[in-house]
Design a protein around this motif. Structure first.
Motif, PDB file in Angstrom:
ATOM      1  N   LEU A 220    -125.029 -30.528  29.461  1.00 13.07           N
ATOM      2  CA  LEU A 220    -126.030 -30.235  28.686  1.00 13.07           C
ATOM      3  C   LEU A 220    -126.684 -28.763  29.107  1.00 13.07           C
ATOM      4  O   LEU A 220    -127.955 -28.296  28.563  1.00 13.07           O
ATOM      5  N   CYS A 221    -126.166 -28.064  29.973  1.00 11.08           N
ATOM      6  CA  CYS A 221    -126.640 -26.803  30.319  1.00 11.08           C
ATOM      7  C   CYS A 221    -126.916 -25.833  29.283  1.00 11.08           C
ATOM      8  O   CYS A 221    -126.138 -26.132  28.256  1.00 11.08           O
ATOM      9  N   ALA A 222    -127.754 -24.827  29.371  1.00  8.92           N
ATOM     10  CA  ALA A 222    -127.977 -23.805  28.348  1.00  8.92           C
ATOM     11  C   ALA A 222    -128.637 -22.702  29.072  1.00  8.92           C
ATOM     12  O   ALA A 222    -129.160 -22.652  30.013  1.00  8.92           O
ATOM     13  N   ALA A 223    -128.596 -21.549  28.466  1.00 10.75           N
ATOM     14  CA  ALA A 223    -128.803 -20.432  28.820  1.00 10.75           C
ATOM     15  C   ALA A 223    -130.422 -20.301  29.230  1.00 10.75           C
ATOM     16  O   ALA A 223    -130.739 -19.631  30.044  1.00 10.75           O
ATOM     17  N   ASN A 224    -131.081 -21.103  28.206  1.00 10.17           N
ATOM     18  CA  ASN A 224    -132.736 -21.022  28.413  1.00 10.17           C
ATOM     19  C   ASN A 224    -133.191 -22.234  29.285  1.00 10.17           C
ATOM     20  O   ASN A 224    -134.234 -22.552  29.159  1.00 10.17           O
ATOM     21  N   VAL A 225    -132.302 -22.911  29.950  1.00 14.72           N
ATOM     22  CA  VAL A 225    -132.912 -24.100  30.920  1.00 14.72           C
ATOM     23  C   VAL A 225    -132.353 -23.930  32.280  1.00 14.72           C
ATOM     24  O   VAL A 225    -131.419 -23.742  32.677  1.00 14.72           O
ATOM     25  N   PHE A 226    -133.407 -24.013  33.002  1.00 15.40           N
ATOM     26  CA  PHE A 226    -133.270 -23.784  34.459  1.00 15.40           C
ATOM     27  C   PHE A 226    -133.913 -24.878  35.335  1.00 15.40           C
ATOM     28  O   PHE A 226    -134.688 -25.636  34.680  1.00 15.40           O
ATOM     29  N   ARG A 227    -133.575 -25.267  36.548  1.00 14.86           N
ATOM     30  CA  ARG A 227    -133.974 -26.249  37.468  1.00 14.86           C
ATOM     31  C   ARG A 227    -134.537 -25.562  38.612  1.00 14.86           C
ATOM     32  O   ARG A 227    -133.762 -24.807  39.192  1.00 14.86           O
ATOM     33  N   SER A 228    -135.738 -26.018  38.981  1.00 12.60           N
ATOM     34  CA  SER A 228    -136.188 -25.502  40.475  1.00 12.60           C
ATOM     35  C   SER A 228    -135.948 -26.283  41.520  1.00 12.60           C
ATOM     36  O   SER A 228    -136.548 -26.503  42.614  1.00 12.60           O
ATOM     37  N   SER A 229    -135.313 -27.537  41.077  1.00 16.08           N
ATOM     38  CA  SER A 229    -135.345 -28.817  42.139  1.00 16.08           C
ATOM     39  C   SER A 229    -133.980 -29.014  43.090  1.00 16.08           C
ATOM     40  O   SER A 229    -133.683 -28.603  43.801  1.00 16.08           O
ATOM     41  N   PHE A 230    -133.042 -30.068  42.125  1.00 18.47           N
ATOM     42  CA  PHE A 230    -132.087 -30.517  42.817  1.00 18.47           C
ATOM     43  C   PHE A 230    -131.441 -31.157  41.229  1.00 18.47           C
ATOM     44  O   PHE A 230    -131.834 -31.362  40.585  1.00 18.47           O
ATOM     45  N   SER A 231    -129.914 -31.354  41.851  1.00 18.16           N
ATOM     46  CA  SER A 231    -129.335 -32.264  41.063  1.00 18.16           C
ATOM     47  C   SER A 231    -129.026 -33.743  41.724  1.00 18.16           C
ATOM     48  O   SER A 231    -129.038 -33.523  42.895  1.00 18.16           O
ATOM     49  N   ALA A 232    -128.829 -34.818  40.949  1.00 18.65           N
ATOM     50  CA  ALA A 232    -128.637 -36.058  41.698  1.00 18.65           C
ATOM     51  C   ALA A 232    -127.535 -35.986  42.737  1.00 18.65           C
ATOM     52  O   ALA A 232    -127.715 -36.496  43.864  1.00 18.65           O
ATOM     53  N   TRP A 233    -126.613 -35.327  42.347  1.00 24.62           N
ATOM     54  CA  TRP A 233    -125.532 -34.975  43.088  1.00 24.62           C
ATOM     55  C   TRP A 233    -125.615 -34.627  44.620  1.00 24.62           C
ATOM     56  O   TRP A 233    -124.966 -34.925  45.568  1.00 24.62           O
ATOM     57  N   GLN A 234    -126.581 -33.537  44.627  1.00 20.51           N
ATOM     58  CA  GLN A 234    -126.709 -32.703  45.750  1.00 20.51           C
ATOM     59  C   GLN A 234    -127.144 -33.379  47.268  1.00 20.51           C
ATOM     60  O   GLN A 234    -126.444 -33.331  47.942  1.00 20.51           O
ATOM     61  N   PRO A 235    -128.076 -34.018  47.261  1.00 17.92           N
ATOM     62  CA  PRO A 235    -128.529 -34.802  48.361  1.00 17.92           C
ATOM     63  C   PRO A 235    -127.381 -35.997  48.671  1.00 17.92           C
ATOM     64  O   PRO A 235    -127.257 -36.262  49.935  1.00 17.92           O
ATOM     65  N   ALA A 236    -127.138 -36.722  47.783  1.00 23.04           N
ATOM     66  CA  ALA A 236    -126.038 -37.865  47.846  1.00 23.04           C
ATOM     67  C   ALA A 236    -124.739 -37.275  48.481  1.00 23.04           C
ATOM     68  O   ALA A 236    -124.181 -37.806  49.370  1.00 23.04           O
ATOM     69  N   TYR A 237    -124.218 -36.197  47.872  1.00 17.37           N
ATOM     70  CA  TYR A 237    -122.704 -35.623  48.602  1.00 17.37           C
ATOM     71  C   TYR A 237    -123.035 -35.117  49.825  1.00 17.37           C
ATOM     72  O   TYR A 237    -122.209 -35.564  50.749  1.00 17.37           O
ATOM     73  N   ALA A 238    -124.250 -34.497  50.085  1.00 13.77           N
ATOM     74  CA  ALA A 238    -124.441 -34.273  51.503  1.00 13.77           C
ATOM     75  C   ALA A 238    -124.440 -35.310  52.484  1.00 13.77           C
ATOM     76  O   ALA A 238    -123.941 -35.435  53.473  1.00 13.77           O
ATOM     77  N   MET A 239    -124.876 -36.509  52.029  1.00 16.70           N
ATOM     78  CA  MET A 239    -124.901 -37.726  53.007  1.00 16.70           C
ATOM     79  C   MET A 239    -123.710 -38.336  53.140  1.00 16.70           C
ATOM     80  O   MET A 239    -123.476 -38.980  54.194  1.00 16.70           O
ATOM     81  N   GLY A 240    -122.651 -38.131  52.030  1.00 15.97           N
ATOM     82  CA  GLY A 240    -121.578 -38.435  52.197  1.00 15.97           C
ATOM     83  C   GLY A 240    -120.844 -37.806  53.271  1.00 15.97           C
ATOM     84  O   GLY A 240    -120.002 -38.324  54.120  1.00 15.97           O
ATOM     85  N   GLN A 241    -121.008 -36.533  53.312  1.00 14.12           N
ATOM     86  CA  GLN A 241    -120.513 -35.672  54.452  1.00 14.12           C
ATOM     87  C   GLN A 241    -120.917 -36.125  55.976  1.00 14.12           C
ATOM     88  O   GLN A 241    -120.124 -36.481  56.796  1.00 14.12           O
ATOM     89  N   VAL A 242    -122.247 -36.508  55.648  1.00 12.93           N
ATOM     90  CA  VAL A 242    -122.814 -36.851  56.983  1.00 12.93           C
ATOM     91  C   VAL A 242    -122.471 -38.087  57.455  1.00 12.93           C
ATOM     92  O   VAL A 242    -121.925 -38.192  58.900  1.00 12.93           O
TER      93      VAL A 242
END
Length: 391
Positions: A138-160
């Motif tokens: 659902l990304c779009a040229a006029n849509v931005f995020r200043s936080s995170f995706s659900a995937w990011q911290p969870a993926y990092a913990m998988g590596q840890v």
């Protein structure tokens, strides 16, 4: 001769008028309209207020302006209710004609906001909701995020967890989008590194009857447990897990939402729990020290990750407005300025991916002395894969 002088005078006068017109374009008048659509009542009210505080703090640091333009705020309480989201977003977009929408916390509400933003070509900055779809299909040229995706911290913990030598893990979450996406992010990294998730456990949101799951975990004897819970449910799970005698023999891990905002409610049960997130207590950077000092002075409380995300939403919009010399109507130029921005954030500097999601460091934190103290950088400059994004 007289005619020529008059003609020359007219020419000079015309050039002067044209120059004045260019100057007027370069410095547009009126206020830039910011539309906050955030929860100000209910379960997530504290998060909505923190985001608003953070955004306004950055504006205040810049003399009440962004890119030299004065700011006017329009506010709607979204009540974390997806059923009201389209109507609420349209109030700001069609009635108030805001230049940018800022919201929200609840992913279901944010998905509806993104749809309204796309249909009306209104700029949207998401300062919290982590649904992967927002910077995915659902990304779009006029849509931005200043936080995170659900995937990011969870993926990092998988590596840890894999790096800690764990081989068998059980996952537990509420059966809704964000929880399931978190588990998938964890599994992707953990199983890529040779680990195995031996059991995925889910329960309906917001059910907190955890005892049957704890009994099964004790019988399965995994090397570790990965969970996604937040708010009061997270505090209860950690307390129940500790009370069942599991914490000392089977370590508990999760993304930072497990402990953020919940440390008082967890008490001693939370001690030693490790989580991954894009912000932590004890970061060694000058921006964070100044941000925390300013926030405490302005609001008489310590900031959290939600305040940081609001602060950075303002920084991101400022970058775009500055590229357009303060003219919010030049949306294409504003967007290009935001895409190219390097944000000097309290979390550490970040840039944006092609899908407009922060490419950011994810920290490993541990609950120590009532804080989520940083232990290390789990993953440097982690970019969400943005699967399905076509921009």
């Amino acid at each position: 001769m007289t005619y020529k002088i008059n003609a020359l005078g007219k020419l000079i006068f015309g050039v002067a008028l044209a120059t004045a017109g260019l100057a007027a374009q370069a410095a547009p008048e009126g206020k830039v309209k910011i539309g906050f659509m955030l929860p100000y009542t209910g379960t997530y009210a504290a998060l909505g207020n923190a985001i608003t505080n953070g955004f306004k703090q950055y504006v205040a640091e810049n003399g009440g302006k962004l890119a030299g333009r004065e700011i006017e705020y329009y506010t709607v309480d979204d009540e974390s209710d997806p059923a009201k989201a389209t109507e609420n977003a349209n109030k700001l977009v069609k009635r108030d004609k805001v230049d940018v929408l800022v919201g929200t916390v609840h992913s279901g509400v944010a998905l509806a906001m993104a749809k309204v933003a796309r249909e009306n070509k209104t700029l949207l900055i998401v300062p919290n909701a982590g649904a992967d779809e927002i910077t995915g299909p659902l990304c779009a040229a006029n849509v931005f995020r200043s936080s995170f995706s659900a995937w990011q911290p969870a993926y990092a913990m998988g590596q840890v967890v894999a790096q800690k030598g764990m081989k068998k893990v059980v996952t537990v979450t509420w059966k809704y989008s964000f929880g399931l996406q978190s588990v998938e992010g964890f599994k992707e990294a953990f199983e890529k590194s040779g680990g195995k998730v031996v059991k995925d456990m889910t329960l309906p949101f917001p059910n907190v009857e955890f005892q049957p799951f704890l009994t099964e975990i004790a019988a399965l004897k995994p090397d570790a447990v990965f969970v996604f819970f937040a708010g009061a449910g997270a505090a209860k799970f950690v307390k129940d897990y500790t009370a069942a005698g599991l914490k000392n023999s089977i370590p508990l891990y999760g993304p930072g939402f497990l402990t953020d905002g919940n440390l008082d409610a967890m008490g001693e049960a939370g001690k030693g729990v490790q989580t991954t997130l894009h912000y932590a207590d004890g970061l060694d950077n000058k921006k964070d020290a100044a941000f925390r000092l300013g926030y405490v002075k302005a609001y008489k409380m310590q900031p959290d990750v939600y305040a940081v995300q609001g602060y950075d939403a303002a920084q991101l919009y400022q970058a775009g407005l500055s590229a357009a010399a303060g003219d919010a109507a030049k949306q294409d130029v504003v967007i290009k300025g935001m895409e190219a921005a390097r944000i000097d954030s309290p979390r550490g500097a970040f840039t944006l991916s092609r899908a407009h999601n922060p490419v950011q460091d994810i920290y490993l934190r541990e609950v120590q002395g009532g804080q989520n103290k940083v232990l290390s950088t789990a993953v440097k400059a982690l970019a969400d894969p943005a699967r399905g994004c076509k921009i």
